[in-house]
Design a protein around this motif. Structure first.
Motif, PDB file in Angstrom:
ATOM      1  N   LEU A  18       0.835  -1.207   0.000  1.00 27.61           N
ATOM      2  CA  LEU A  18       0.000   0.000   0.000  1.00 27.61           C
ATOM      3  C   LEU A  18       0.873   1.261   0.000  1.00 27.61           C
ATOM      4  O   LEU A  18       0.625   2.199  -0.767  1.00 27.61           O
ATOM      5  N   MET A  19       1.915   1.250   0.832  1.00 30.94           N
ATOM      6  CA  MET A  19       2.794   2.435   0.904  1.00 30.94           C
ATOM      7  C   MET A  19       3.477   2.672  -0.435  1.00 30.94           C
ATOM      8  O   MET A  19       3.632   3.806  -0.869  1.00 30.94           O
ATOM      9  N   ASN A  20       3.890   1.580  -1.089  1.00 33.15           N
ATOM     10  CA  ASN A  20       4.562   1.731  -2.387  1.00 33.15           C
ATOM     11  C   ASN A  20       3.610   2.189  -3.486  1.00 33.15           C
ATOM     12  O   ASN A  20       4.038   2.806  -4.457  1.00 33.15           O
ATOM     13  N   LEU A  21       2.322   1.887  -3.332  1.00 29.03           N
ATOM     14  CA  LEU A  21       1.349   2.390  -4.312  1.00 29.03           C
ATOM     15  C   LEU A  21       1.096   3.878  -4.091  1.00 29.03           C
ATOM     16  O   LEU A  21       0.839   4.624  -5.025  1.00 29.03           O
ATOM     17  N   MET A  22       1.182   4.262  -2.803  1.00 31.37           N
ATOM     18  CA  MET A  22       0.915   5.669  -2.481  1.00 31.37           C
ATOM     19  C   MET A  22       2.069   6.575  -2.893  1.00 31.37           C
ATOM     20  O   MET A  22       1.866   7.682  -3.342  1.00 31.37           O
ATOM     21  N   TRP A  23       3.288   6.088  -2.715  1.00 30.96           N
ATOM     22  CA  TRP A  23       4.457   6.953  -2.939  1.00 30.96           C
ATOM     23  C   TRP A  23       5.411   6.365  -3.968  1.00 30.96           C
ATOM     24  O   TRP A  23       5.848   5.226  -3.834  1.00 30.96           O
ATOM     25  N   ASN A  24       5.746   7.191  -4.953  1.00 31.41           N
ATOM     26  CA  ASN A  24       6.791   6.823  -5.901  1.00 31.41           C
ATOM     27  C   ASN A  24       8.110   7.292  -5.310  1.00 31.41           C
ATOM     28  O   ASN A  24       8.633   8.332  -5.636  1.00 31.41           O
ATOM     29  N   ASP A  25       8.613   6.508  -4.376  1.00 28.21           N
ATOM     30  CA  ASP A  25       9.722   6.967  -3.564  1.00 28.21           C
ATOM     31  C   ASP A  25      10.381   5.736  -2.947  1.00 28.21           C
ATOM     32  O   ASP A  25       9.740   4.728  -2.714  1.00 28.21           O
ATOM     33  N   PHE A  26      11.684   5.822  -2.715  1.00 31.52           N
ATOM     34  CA  PHE A  26      12.355   4.712  -2.040  1.00 31.52           C
ATOM     35  C   PHE A  26      12.349   4.955  -0.531  1.00 31.52           C
ATOM     36  O   PHE A  26      12.037   4.069   0.253  1.00 31.52           O
ATOM     37  N   LEU A  27      12.666   6.188  -0.160  1.00 30.50           N
ATOM     38  CA  LEU A  27      12.904   6.475   1.254  1.00 30.50           C
ATOM     39  C   LEU A  27      11.673   6.299   2.131  1.00 30.50           C
ATOM     40  O   LEU A  27      11.761   5.724   3.205  1.00 30.50           O
ATOM     41  N   LYS A  28      10.523   6.817   1.654  1.00 29.35           N
ATOM     42  CA  LYS A  28       9.334   6.766   2.526  1.00 29.35           C
ATOM     43  C   LYS A  28       8.941   5.328   2.869  1.00 29.35           C
ATOM     44  O   LYS A  28       8.945   4.972   4.047  1.00 29.35           O
ATOM     45  N   PRO A  29       8.580   4.485   1.867  1.00 31.68           N
ATOM     46  CA  PRO A  29       8.164   3.135   2.252  1.00 31.68           C
ATOM     47  C   PRO A  29       9.279   2.323   2.903  1.00 31.68           C
ATOM     48  O   PRO A  29       9.035   1.592   3.872  1.00 31.68           O
TER      49      PRO A  29
ATOM     50  N   ILE B 213      -8.299  -2.308   0.918  1.00 27.03           N
ATOM     51  CA  ILE B 213      -8.167  -0.836   0.901  1.00 27.03           C
ATOM     52  C   ILE B 213      -7.302  -0.422  -0.292  1.00 27.03           C
ATOM     53  O   ILE B 213      -7.626   0.499  -1.036  1.00 27.03           O
ATOM     54  N   GLY B 214      -6.194  -1.148  -0.496  1.00 34.22           N
ATOM     55  CA  GLY B 214      -5.272  -0.856  -1.596  1.00 34.22           C
ATOM     56  C   GLY B 214      -5.959  -0.956  -2.939  1.00 34.22           C
ATOM     57  O   GLY B 214      -5.708  -0.145  -3.838  1.00 34.22           O
ATOM     58  N   TYR B 215      -6.854  -1.939  -3.091  1.00 37.04           N
ATOM     59  CA  TYR B 215      -7.539  -2.094  -4.378  1.00 37.04           C
ATOM     60  C   TYR B 215      -8.390  -0.867  -4.692  1.00 37.04           C
ATOM     61  O   TYR B 215      -8.378  -0.359  -5.812  1.00 37.04           O
ATOM     62  N   PHE B 216      -9.105  -0.381  -3.676  1.00 34.25           N
ATOM     63  CA  PHE B 216      -9.946   0.793  -3.927  1.00 34.25           C
ATOM     64  C   PHE B 216      -9.094   2.018  -4.254  1.00 34.25           C
ATOM     65  O   PHE B 216      -9.498   2.872  -5.031  1.00 34.25           O
ATOM     66  N   MET B 217      -7.900   2.042  -3.671  1.00 34.49           N
ATOM     67  CA  MET B 217      -6.988   3.150  -4.015  1.00 34.49           C
ATOM     68  C   MET B 217      -6.536   3.044  -5.468  1.00 34.49           C
ATOM     69  O   MET B 217      -6.476   4.028  -6.188  1.00 34.49           O
ATOM     70  N   VAL B 218      -6.220   1.817  -5.891  1.00 36.49           N
ATOM     71  CA  VAL B 218      -5.767   1.607  -7.277  1.00 36.49           C
ATOM     72  C   VAL B 218      -6.893   1.905  -8.260  1.00 36.49           C
ATOM     73  O   VAL B 218      -6.682   2.539  -9.300  1.00 36.49           O
ATOM     74  N   ALA B 219      -8.104   1.468  -7.913  1.00 40.72           N
ATOM     75  CA  ALA B 219      -9.241   1.670  -8.818  1.00 40.72           C
ATOM     76  C   ALA B 219      -9.486   3.163  -9.041  1.00 40.72           C
ATOM     77  O   ALA B 219      -9.931   3.574 -10.109  1.00 40.72           O
TER      78      ALA B 219
END
Lengths: 262, 303
Positions: free
Chosen positions: A173-184, A251-257
């Motif tokens: 979920l964190m990796n879907l939210m952020w295009n970032d290495f450091l945060k997740p 929850i992640g699926y609804f975010m992706v949708a």
């Protein structure tokens, strides 16, 4: 269902040359070789141990190294690496403009990460058995063959695998939210350290903290002292890991949708 | 029953937060056409293309692909489309061929199609090179191959000649013409340069600040352009003064030339006589149609 399987095979095709895939394969090889080498070197001190104890010492040495820190870190890295493939090539937009259901794309990516973790656990199981007998081949005084550890190993690694499902979902979920290495990666790492501390301190609510589950599982295994009957695959932490895994997956699926591809 | 449009949007409006990026857009892309979707950078072209691919969710009943509403027919619509959006989406750690094999795997297409595509876009020799090491032009070609591999009826190409050398641009231009003429495809191609697509496009839509300012065939666009007469003399200032005093409509003038509205050939003769009789030497006097590029700039600068 067809689109799910083609998406899954595409995940394998895309990742088969990446560090994520090879770390899932090479980590068990490396750890088993190193620890078995230690057993060969210290064979004289172990010669009086009965076979069940010998196996337990060997397995718990590997599980101790793996479960406390390496498993969460491996899961965090694999999850980052598999999702980052799409960010790096800016390929989310091409994936979501293909005539495939969004659920297939999402679920296949998630389950591929779960599969990589399962692959690591399965390799650990097979390699422990193989290297255990390999130690005996080199040091015949260590009677590994006098006991069949298969059930013990199956239970330990199934438990360890299931304990990581909650972490996989949260990291995904964190990796879907952020295009970032450091945060997740950073948040995942800090939560893993907190997981180690809270499980060591036996915090009252540790059963509700997914990053502590691999550690709790290792503690559980150590306390069993190799007694198969004392180990149940499903306990509260494992149930919670699975509940957390499923809930965060949904929850992640609804975010992706609803994901906006800007 | 399917209508005659491959793409039709009806009063499409799209907001990013409080900002309206597409406003009351009614595109009509006829089947079999090459539709040049033109506009300056930031006009809303890429956003519109993403809406057409359902990457950005449009309001209901505003976007129709082959007559079907996109939100309720997402997969059926996408099956008939291929796209290249912004910079090509490719996996840099895979080779060019592996990128195509992966796409074939996802779409259930025979893998032999990959070689055909690589040949078509001129990447056969670089097929086994890592795509991350491709030049921008090669990446663009691979992106086009990925869009074409499923043999879609409708192609959406977002600035496909970005990064291509002149030869590459001509090849893509010819490829688009061949795809529509021989294979009956429909292509929507976006660009911020009219000159780049005026030779291929059959239809044009001009967008700026999210609004459609013109839509029609290339010849309809050309008809908008007024003909003027360009005059060069040895004394431009005197010529302007003289023409103005006789009531001639001066469209524009500078130190090199004067442009006046064209009426007819006789009028051009009278003006020449007038200038010569007042002691001016006329270097040139010729009819001129404003080129499409200027017309495009005129249209987009109005809103």
């Amino acid at each position: 269902m067809r689109s799910f399987f083609v998406s899954l095979s595409s995940e394998f095709y895309k990742s088969r040359k990446t560090l994520a895939f090879w770390s899932a394969v090479l980590l068990p090889v490396l750890i088993c070789v190193l620890i078995s080498w230690g057993f060969v070197a210290k064979a004289d001190k172990l010669v009086n141990d009965p076979a069940p104890l010998l196996w337990f010492r060997y397995i718990s040495a590997i599980i101790g190294v793996m479960g406390v820190l390496l498993l969460p870190v491996l899961v965090i890295y694999n999850t980052y690496s598999i999702t980052n493939m799409e960010y790096k090539g800016d390929t989310w937009k091409s994936l979501f403009s293909l005539p495939l259901p969004k659920l297939s794309i999402y679920a296949s990516k998630y389950l591929y990460i779960v599969f990589l973790t399962l692959l690591t656990m399965a390799l650990f199981s097979l390699l422990i058995i193989a290297t255990g007998h390999g130690i005996e081949f080199l040091k015949p005084q260590l009677k590994f063959s006098a006991y069949n550890p298969n059930e013990l190993i199956f239970k330990f690694f199934t438990k360890l695998f299931l304990s990581s499902i909650g972490i996989i979902s949260i990291q995904f979920l964190m990796n879907l939210m952020w295009n970032d290495f450091l945060k997740p990666f950073g948040i995942g790492f800090v939560l893993t350290i907190l997981g180690i501390i809270t499980s060591q301190l036996k915090w009252d609510y540790v059963n509700f903290f997914p990053y502590a589950y691999p550690n709790l599982t290792v503690q559980n295994i150590m306390q069993s002292k190799g007694g198969i009957d004392k180990i149940a695959i499903f306990d509260q932490a494992i149930y919670n890991s699975l509940i957390c895994g499923v809930a965060v997956f949904i929850i992640g699926y609804f975010m992706v949708a609803r994901k906006t591809i800007k | 029953m399917e209508n005659s449009y491959a793409i039709e949007t009806v009063g499409l409006t799209y907001n990013f937060g409080a900002q309206t990026v597409v406003k009351d857009l009614s595109l009509q892309v006829p089947k079999g056409s090459i539709y040049g979707f033109l506009g300056p950078n930031g006009a809303g072209k890429t956003t519109t293309i993403k809406i057409l691919l359902n990457l950005l969710k449009s309001p209901a009943d505003q976007v129709f692909i082959f007559g079907k509403e996109i939100n309720s027919n997402r997969i059926a619509s996408l099956k008939r489309m291929g796209a290249l959006v912004e910079q090509p989406a490719i996996y840099g750690h895979l080779t060019g061929k592996e990128n195509l094999v992966n796409r074939c795997l996802l779409l259930g297409i025979r893998k032999s199609k990959c070689d055909e595509m690589l040949e078509l876009v001129g990447l056969k020799d670089a097929a086994n090179k890592k795509a991350g090491k491709y030049s921008l032009g090669m990446k663009q070609r691979l992106g086009i191959a990925l869009a074409l591999v499923s043999d879609p009826e409708l192609l959406l190409l977002d600035e496909p000649t970005n990064g291509l050398d002149p030869n590459g641009i001509i090849e893509i231009r010819n490829l688009m013409i061949e795809l529509t003429a021989k294979h009956n495809k429909t292509i929507l191609v976006s660009s911020h340069l009219l000159a780049e697509i005026e030779r291929t496009a059959t239809h044009v839509g001009i967008i700026n600040k999210g609004e459609l300012l013109f839509q029609g065939t290339i010849s309809e666009l050309q008809d908008l352009s007024k003909v003027s007469v360009k005059i060069e003399t040895n004394d431009q200032a005197k010529a302007v003064q003289l023409l103005a005093s006789t009531g001639v409509e001066i469209v524009q003038h500078d130190e090199h030339s004067i442009a006046i509205a064209f009426k007819n050939r006789e009028d051009m003769g009278h003006i020449n006589t007038l200038l010569v009789q007042h002691g001016l030497t006329v270097y040139s006097l010729a009819k001129e149609r404003k080129d499409l590029e200027h017309l495009f700039l005129d249209i987009t600068s109005k809103n």
